[in-house]
Write a protein that holds these residues in place. Structure first.
Motif, PDB file in Angstrom:
ATOM      1  N   THR A  53      45.924  19.100-113.915  1.00  0.00           N
ATOM      2  CA  THR A  53      46.397  19.146-115.306  1.00  0.00           C
ATOM      3  C   THR A  53      45.450  18.333-116.182  1.00  0.00           C
ATOM      4  OG1 THR A  53      48.707  19.394-114.647  1.00  0.00           O
ATOM      5  CG2 THR A  53      48.286  18.569-116.872  1.00  0.00           C
ATOM      6  N   THR A  54      44.924  18.973-117.220  1.00  0.00           N
ATOM      7  CA  THR A  54      44.032  18.325-118.177  1.00  0.00           C
ATOM      8  C   THR A  54      44.767  18.164-119.494  1.00  0.00           C
ATOM      9  OG1 THR A  54      42.161  19.459-117.130  1.00  0.00           O
ATOM     10  CG2 THR A  54      41.765  18.428-119.270  1.00  0.00           C
ATOM     11  N   THR A  55      44.686  16.958-120.062  1.00  0.00           N
ATOM     12  CA  THR A  55      45.368  16.658-121.316  1.00  0.00           C
ATOM     13  C   THR A  55      44.375  16.079-122.313  1.00  0.00           C
ATOM     14  OG1 THR A  55      47.422  16.174-120.111  1.00  0.00           O
ATOM     15  CG2 THR A  55      47.276  15.365-122.371  1.00  0.00           C
TER      16      THR A  55
ATOM     17  N   ARG B 149      47.247  20.745-123.602  1.00  0.00           N
ATOM     18  CA  ARG B 149      47.404  20.467-122.175  1.00  0.00           C
ATOM     19  C   ARG B 149      47.360  21.784-121.424  1.00  0.00           C
ATOM     20  NH1 ARG B 149      52.343  19.043-122.217  1.00  0.00           N
ATOM     21  NH2 ARG B 149      52.269  16.765-122.190  1.00  0.00           N
ATOM     22  N   ASN B 150      46.677  21.811-120.296  1.00  0.00           N
ATOM     23  CA  ASN B 150      46.776  22.990-119.440  1.00  0.00           C
ATOM     24  C   ASN B 150      46.686  22.579-117.979  1.00  0.00           C
ATOM     25  OD1 ASN B 150      44.009  22.874-118.642  1.00  0.00           O
ATOM     26  ND2 ASN B 150      43.393  24.129-120.385  1.00  0.00           N
ATOM     27  N   THR B 151      47.208  23.434-117.131  1.00  0.00           N
ATOM     28  CA  THR B 151      47.194  23.205-115.696  1.00  0.00           C
ATOM     29  C   THR B 151      46.576  24.408-115.007  1.00  0.00           C
ATOM     30  OG1 THR B 151      49.167  21.787-115.744  1.00  0.00           O
ATOM     31  CG2 THR B 151      48.597  22.797-113.634  1.00  0.00           C
TER      32      THR B 151
ATOM     33  N   ALA C  73      47.041  21.412-107.950  1.00  0.00           N
ATOM     34  CA  ALA C  73      47.222  21.583-109.393  1.00  0.00           C
ATOM     35  C   ALA C  73      46.466  20.484-110.131  1.00  0.00           C
ATOM     36  CB  ALA C  73      48.704  21.532-109.750  1.00  0.00           C
TER      37      ALA C  73
END
Length: 414
Positions: free
Chosen positions: A328-330, A182-184, A326
């Motif tokens: 966020t990709t998961t 996961r990153n944002t 923001a």
């Protein structure tokens, strides 16, 4: 003329097929109105149930002015609460995520059970009633592996979205997945610019070389423009539906959400540099065929998604200010998939890490140009940007309906 009436007139008089006027993308008051009319009143994708698999697992999120905590109870039910102590307002849970048998405010140790009820508040006097001081609930729905919340006291209908999306989501069994990564990233642009960029691939050939190895840039891939007339897509739908995978393009009459299963380019199975699977272990045991393409789902204003045969990628959009968003990709894989054995993290994430960074640059340059006094709304391509026009139409119609329905008071939130 008051501010809301002025915005209403702008939206009603907007030129269809063109971008919005400058203040909608940069002005703080317009942003505040977006928050009050949409973000504080609508259902928002917030995370996945696999993030909190056991009782006492929780995570926190900030939506505008509202801190929220999402927690799984001992009864297995996922609940959301305003993350504000009923004593003097200190945040109860100050970490991004964690696990606890009870939720304890660090300020004066007021202690709440996992259902939000207050169970301990020392030396508050004989007349103090703990039952009247539980954490304030936030409407929460979990289905198909997704968690949505709504800050409004009287939430909008959720049943229609659940009924539409669940048959498409169920075969992928995301409740039995795990988060591989996961990153944002923070994009320095208005949340609507983030969405407009997402809703077309007119820009893909010139900006996304990695993604274009597997994802078709044809306008029909969005589902909005001509998908039902594309023989490659209709054949893909028939093949997948014969295998028990709902696939045909479906959009709610409001335009707020849609689902569709789209083929990838040629023999590609996943978003990788060579088109081969990024994960050896299939995402779901219920998907029995290969080359299922990507199940696309969006729900304005917070999420778009790609569910493939080997993994899923979900995106969460949260506005931070008029000119910061923001994203966020998961990445989710089967719960039993083992990193280093079933997948390599770099190969799994590379295409979308690159694509996200490229999109961040695009959005920021777009925002930079819109700030110019010379900016004026420009025309969308009728051949390639039908998805953008659909998003802007949804936004304008949504705002008009709400501004007309509540002229004086702003949204009422719990």
């Amino acid at each position: 003329m008051d501010f809301q009436s002025a915005v209403l007139r702008q939206l009603k008089n907007r030129r269809e097929g063109y971008s919005l006027e400058q203040p909608f993308y940069i002005d703080k008051d317009y942003f505040k109105l977006d928050m009050e009319m949409i973000w504080y009143r609508d259902w928002l994708f917030i995370g996945h149930d696999c993030e909190i698999p056991r009782a006492g697992n929780y995570f926190t999120v900030q939506i505008g002015d509202y801190p929220v905590v999402i927690v799984r109870g001992r009864d297995g039910v996922i609940r959301a609460f305003h993350n504000t102590c009923r004593h003097r307002g200190h945040r109860v849970c100050t970490q991004e995520r964690g696990a606890s048998a009870k939720l304890v405010c660090p300020y004066h140790q007021w202690t709440y059970d996992l259902d939000g009820s207050l169970v301990f508040a020392r030396q508050m006097g004989e007349d103090f009633d703990k039952a009247e001081h539980g954490m304030k609930p936030v409407a929460c729905e979990s289905f198909g592996g997704y968690i949505f919340i709504c800050l409004a006291q009287a939430p909008q209908d959720f049943a229609s979205f659940r009924a539409t999306a669940l048959p498409y989501l169920q075969p992928h069994r995301l409740s039995e997945s795990k988060i591989a990564h996961r990153n944002t990233i923070v994009e320095k642009g208005n949340w609507k610019l983030v969405w407009e960029n997402n809703r077309e691939c007119y820009h893909c050939a010139g900006n996304h070389p990695e993604l274009c190895r597997t994802y078709p840039e044809a306008p029909s891939a969005t589902g909005v423009q001509g998908a039902g007339e594309d023989p490659v897509i209709t054949e893909h739908w028939q093949r997948c539906e014969a295998a028990g995978l709902p696939s045909a393009f479906t959009m709610h009459e409001s335009g707020q959400f849609r689902v569709a299963r789209m083929p990838l380019i040629e023999d590609a199975e996943s978003y990788t540099m060579d088109g081969k699977r990024a994960v050896k272990r299939p995402l779901s045991d219920d998907v029995t065929i290969s080359h299922i393409g990507t199940m696309l789902m969006f729900h304005y204003p917070t999420t778009w998604n790609h569910l493939l045969g080997d993994h899923a990628i979900t995106f969460r959009v949260l506005p931070l200010s008029a000119e910061e968003t923001a994203v966020t990709t998961t990445w989710l894989v089967h719960k039993d998939a083992v990193e280093g054995v079933d997948y390599n993290l770099h190969d799994l994430t590379h295409v979308w890490n690159m694509t996200n960074d490229q999109d961040r640059s695009i959005v920021e340059e777009n925002a930079f140009g819109i700030r110019s006094p010379a900016y004026e709304p420009g025309p969308y391509s009728p051949d390639h940007e039908g998805g953008v026009m659909q998003f802007v139409e949804w936004y304008a119609n949504f705002m008009v309906d709400r501004l007309q329905g509540e002229k004086a008071p702003l949204s009422v939130v719990a």
